[in-house]
Scaffold this motif. Structure first.
Motif, PDB file in Angstrom:
ATOM      1  N   PHE A  20       0.822  -1.228  -0.146  1.00  0.00           N
ATOM      2  CA  PHE A  20       0.058  -0.045   0.178  1.00  0.00           C
ATOM      3  C   PHE A  20       0.935   1.191  -0.030  1.00  0.00           C
ATOM      4  N   SER A  21       2.289   1.279  -0.160  1.00  0.00           N
ATOM      5  CA  SER A  21       3.173   2.420  -0.648  1.00  0.00           C
ATOM      6  C   SER A  21       3.074   3.265   0.730  1.00  0.00           C
ATOM      7  N   PHE A  22       3.121   2.729   1.979  1.00  0.00           N
ATOM      8  CA  PHE A  22       3.399   3.415   3.309  1.00  0.00           C
ATOM      9  C   PHE A  22       4.854   3.815   3.401  1.00  0.00           C
ATOM     10  N   ARG A  23       5.010   5.186   3.670  1.00  0.00           N
ATOM     11  CA  ARG A  23       6.300   5.779   3.881  1.00  0.00           C
ATOM     12  C   ARG A  23       6.563   6.691   5.129  1.00  0.00           C
ATOM     13  N   GLN A  24       7.758   6.572   5.438  1.00  0.00           N
ATOM     14  CA  GLN A  24       7.786   7.427   6.480  1.00  0.00           C
ATOM     15  C   GLN A  24       7.915   8.980   6.129  1.00  0.00           C
ATOM     16  N   PRO A  25       7.592   9.781   7.156  1.00  0.00           N
ATOM     17  CA  PRO A  25       7.058   9.602   8.633  1.00  0.00           C
ATOM     18  C   PRO A  25       5.571   9.118   8.376  1.00  0.00           C
ATOM     19  N   PHE A  26       5.296   8.220   9.341  1.00  0.00           N
ATOM     20  CA  PHE A  26       4.134   7.685   9.412  1.00  0.00           C
ATOM     21  C   PHE A  26       2.997   8.466  10.193  1.00  0.00           C
ATOM     22  N   GLN A  27       1.870   8.792   9.465  1.00  0.00           N
ATOM     23  CA  GLN A  27       1.020   9.726   9.816  1.00  0.00           C
ATOM     24  C   GLN A  27      -0.298   8.699  10.577  1.00  0.00           C
ATOM     25  N   ILE A  28      -0.176   9.331  11.944  1.00  0.00           N
ATOM     26  CA  ILE A  28      -1.048   8.635  13.232  1.00  0.00           C
ATOM     27  C   ILE A  28      -2.260   9.195  13.547  1.00  0.00           C
ATOM     28  N   LEU A  29      -3.611   8.982  12.960  1.00  0.00           N
ATOM     29  CA  LEU A  29      -4.730   9.504  13.405  1.00  0.00           C
ATOM     30  C   LEU A  29      -5.023   9.001  14.881  1.00  0.00           C
ATOM     31  N   ILE A  30      -5.289  10.036  15.841  1.00  0.00           N
ATOM     32  CA  ILE A  30      -5.579   9.506  17.342  1.00  0.00           C
ATOM     33  C   ILE A  30      -6.655  10.255  17.677  1.00  0.00           C
ATOM     34  N   ASP A  31      -7.377   9.308  18.182  1.00  0.00           N
ATOM     35  CA  ASP A  31      -8.976   9.986  18.817  1.00  0.00           C
ATOM     36  C   ASP A  31      -8.545  10.048  20.451  1.00  0.00           C
ATOM     37  N   GLY A  32      -9.795  10.661  21.154  1.00  0.00           N
ATOM     38  CA  GLY A  32      -9.390  10.668  22.670  1.00  0.00           C
ATOM     39  C   GLY A  32      -9.540   9.337  23.412  1.00  0.00           C
ATOM     40  N   THR A  33      -9.998   8.437  22.801  1.00  0.00           N
ATOM     41  CA  THR A  33     -10.025   7.196  23.849  1.00  0.00           C
ATOM     42  C   THR A  33      -8.655   6.662  23.916  1.00  0.00           C
ATOM     43  N   PHE A  34      -8.000   6.722  22.574  1.00  0.00           N
ATOM     44  CA  PHE A  34      -6.632   6.251  22.727  1.00  0.00           C
ATOM     45  C   PHE A  34      -5.815   7.213  23.737  1.00  0.00           C
ATOM     46  N   CYS A  35      -5.928   8.502  23.906  1.00  0.00           N
ATOM     47  CA  CYS A  35      -5.128   9.211  24.733  1.00  0.00           C
ATOM     48  C   CYS A  35      -5.591   8.854  26.165  1.00  0.00           C
ATOM     49  N   GLN A  36      -6.750   8.574  26.498  1.00  0.00           N
ATOM     50  CA  GLN A  36      -7.083   8.327  27.723  1.00  0.00           C
ATOM     51  C   GLN A  36      -6.609   6.958  28.242  1.00  0.00           C
ATOM     52  N   ALA A  37      -6.463   6.125  27.284  1.00  0.00           N
ATOM     53  CA  ALA A  37      -6.110   4.662  27.849  1.00  0.00           C
ATOM     54  C   ALA A  37      -4.486   5.017  27.788  1.00  0.00           C
ATOM     55  N   ALA A  38      -3.805   5.842  27.235  1.00  0.00           N
ATOM     56  CA  ALA A  38      -2.545   6.083  27.428  1.00  0.00           C
ATOM     57  C   ALA A  38      -2.104   6.703  28.733  1.00  0.00           C
ATOM     58  N   LEU A  39      -2.961   7.664  28.983  1.00  0.00           N
ATOM     59  CA  LEU A  39      -2.942   8.540  30.334  1.00  0.00           C
ATOM     60  C   LEU A  39      -3.104   7.458  31.496  1.00  0.00           C
ATOM     61  N   LYS A  40      -4.103   6.485  31.280  1.00  0.00           N
ATOM     62  CA  LYS A  40      -4.403   5.504  32.460  1.00  0.00           C
ATOM     63  C   LYS A  40      -3.287   4.512  32.781  1.00  0.00           C
ATOM     64  N   ASN A  41      -2.712   4.154  31.583  1.00  0.00           N
ATOM     65  CA  ASN A  41      -1.515   3.308  31.628  1.00  0.00           C
ATOM     66  C   ASN A  41      -0.170   3.521  31.638  1.00  0.00           C
ATOM     67  N   LYS A  42      -0.107   5.004  31.720  1.00  0.00           N
ATOM     68  CA  LYS A  42       1.211   5.683  32.077  1.00  0.00           C
ATOM     69  C   LYS A  42       2.134   5.513  30.833  1.00  0.00           C
ATOM     70  N   ILE A  43       1.620   5.454  29.457  1.00  0.00           N
ATOM     71  CA  ILE A  43       2.386   5.433  28.239  1.00  0.00           C
ATOM     72  C   ILE A  43       2.476   6.940  27.579  1.00  0.00           C
ATOM     73  N   GLN A  44       3.916   7.187  27.226  1.00  0.00           N
ATOM     74  CA  GLN A  44       4.174   8.353  26.776  1.00  0.00           C
ATOM     75  C   GLN A  44       4.201   8.055  25.158  1.00  0.00           C
ATOM     76  N   ILE A  45       3.202   8.722  24.572  1.00  0.00           N
ATOM     77  CA  ILE A  45       2.738   8.566  23.084  1.00  0.00           C
ATOM     78  C   ILE A  45       3.912   9.001  22.061  1.00  0.00           C
ATOM     79  N   LYS A  46       4.475  10.026  22.582  1.00  0.00           N
ATOM     80  CA  LYS A  46       5.534  10.906  21.710  1.00  0.00           C
ATOM     81  C   LYS A  46       6.611  10.116  21.669  1.00  0.00           C
ATOM     82  N   GLU A  47       6.908   9.648  22.817  1.00  0.00           N
ATOM     83  CA  GLU A  47       8.288   8.812  23.213  1.00  0.00           C
ATOM     84  C   GLU A  47       8.458   7.173  22.441  1.00  0.00           C
ATOM     85  N   GLN A  48       7.168   6.727  22.751  1.00  0.00           N
ATOM     86  CA  GLN A  48       7.025   5.255  22.614  1.00  0.00           C
ATOM     87  C   GLN A  48       6.564   4.757  21.367  1.00  0.00           C
ATOM     88  N   MET A  49       5.789   5.814  20.710  1.00  0.00           N
ATOM     89  CA  MET A  49       5.106   5.459  19.321  1.00  0.00           C
ATOM     90  C   MET A  49       6.488   5.139  18.063  1.00  0.00           C
TER      91      MET A  49
END
Length: 260
Positions: A20-49
């Motif tokens: 499907f011709s995906f290339r860097q930088p990968f574009q990640i569409l994020i919604d509020g539910t993912f941010c809430q789960a990351a906050l709850k599980n202490k996941i740093q999205i910018k660092e770990q993604m």
């Protein structure tokens, strides 16, 4: 388990890169539910993604996803603060916002032409994403981010391309570039091709056309009288006057006798 998840993620990313011709930088569409789960599980999205996807990423969201978190109240205040740090992509619902799940599905259209990854915990959105070919799905489970395996719609799409029933996005791109090089951009209403007319190369003239024309044979010229044959076909002989020779060898004329 961490090494095993990393290998599986690498295999899945290669699938989307090749088919499907995906290339860097990968574009990640994020919604509020993912941010809430990351906050709850202490996941740093910018660092770990970027580490998990093994490449550069662009974290983004939509205006509808931000508006949805604002309406839900103080309980999701921390998720809204996280989501506001990401880039906001324009959607078609700027004046009249819609639910985040509906907005994200509209951003993907039918074939995900902008090559978005989608990070969500919404099950209704996940069901809709699996019907669109070429959409990588990210979610959080057991305090870790997980890249889901390719959906059946993506596998069916790849199989159809391999069987020659469909044209892959990479092939479509190469076809468009070849058409642009040839000056073919499409077809007119009458079925004629648009684009620049190809100039004909100047060719050398035909060498046979440069040859001089041969003169046609005319009547033979008349023979000279001296060389012409007589009426009876025999040549005439020249007659010469022979002079008398004397004993001395000198040519002498005959004496003339006169009367005394």
């Amino acid at each position: 388990m961490k090494i095993k998840r990393q290998k599986q993620a690498k295999k899945t990313i290669s699938f989307y890169k090749y088919n499907f011709s995906f290339r860097q930088p990968f574009q990640i569409l994020i919604d509020g539910t993912f941010c809430q789960a990351a906050l709850k599980n202490k996941i740093q999205i910018k660092e770990q993604m970027p580490k998990y996807l093994m490449g550069e990423v662009q974290l983004c969201t939509t205006n509808c996803a931000l508006k949805e978190l604002e309406t839900l109240g103080k309980e999701l205040y921390g998720a809204r603060i996280i989501l506001q740090r990401f880039q906001s992509r324009r959607c078609a619902h700027l004046k009249s916002p819609v639910p985040a799940s509906e907005c994200l599905l509209s951003m993907l259209e039918e074939t995900n032409p902008h090559h978005y990854f989608v990070a969500t915990q919404d099950h209704s959105l996940t069901d809709g994403l699996k019907k669109i070919p070429g959409v990588p799905l990210l979610y959080i489970i057991l305090n870790t981010m997980v890249l889901d395996k390719p959906a059946q719609a993506s596998l069916d799409r790849v199989q159809a391309v391999q069987l020659g029933e469909l044209v892959s996005p990479a092939q479509q791109k190469s076809i468009r570039s070849l058409k642009e090089e040839q000056g073919i951009t499409g077809q007119q209403d009458g079925g004629e091709r648009k684009g620049k007319k190809r100039k004909r190369k100047q060719s050398n003239p035909n060498p046979l056309s440069c040859l001089k024309k041969k003169k046609k044979g005319g009547p033979t010229p008349p023979l000279k009288k001296a060389a012409a044959a007589g009426a009876d076909g025999e040549k005439r002989k020249r007659s010469r006057n022979k002079k008398q020779r004397t004993e001395g060898g000198d040519n002498m004329a005959a004496p003339v006798v006169t009367n005394a």
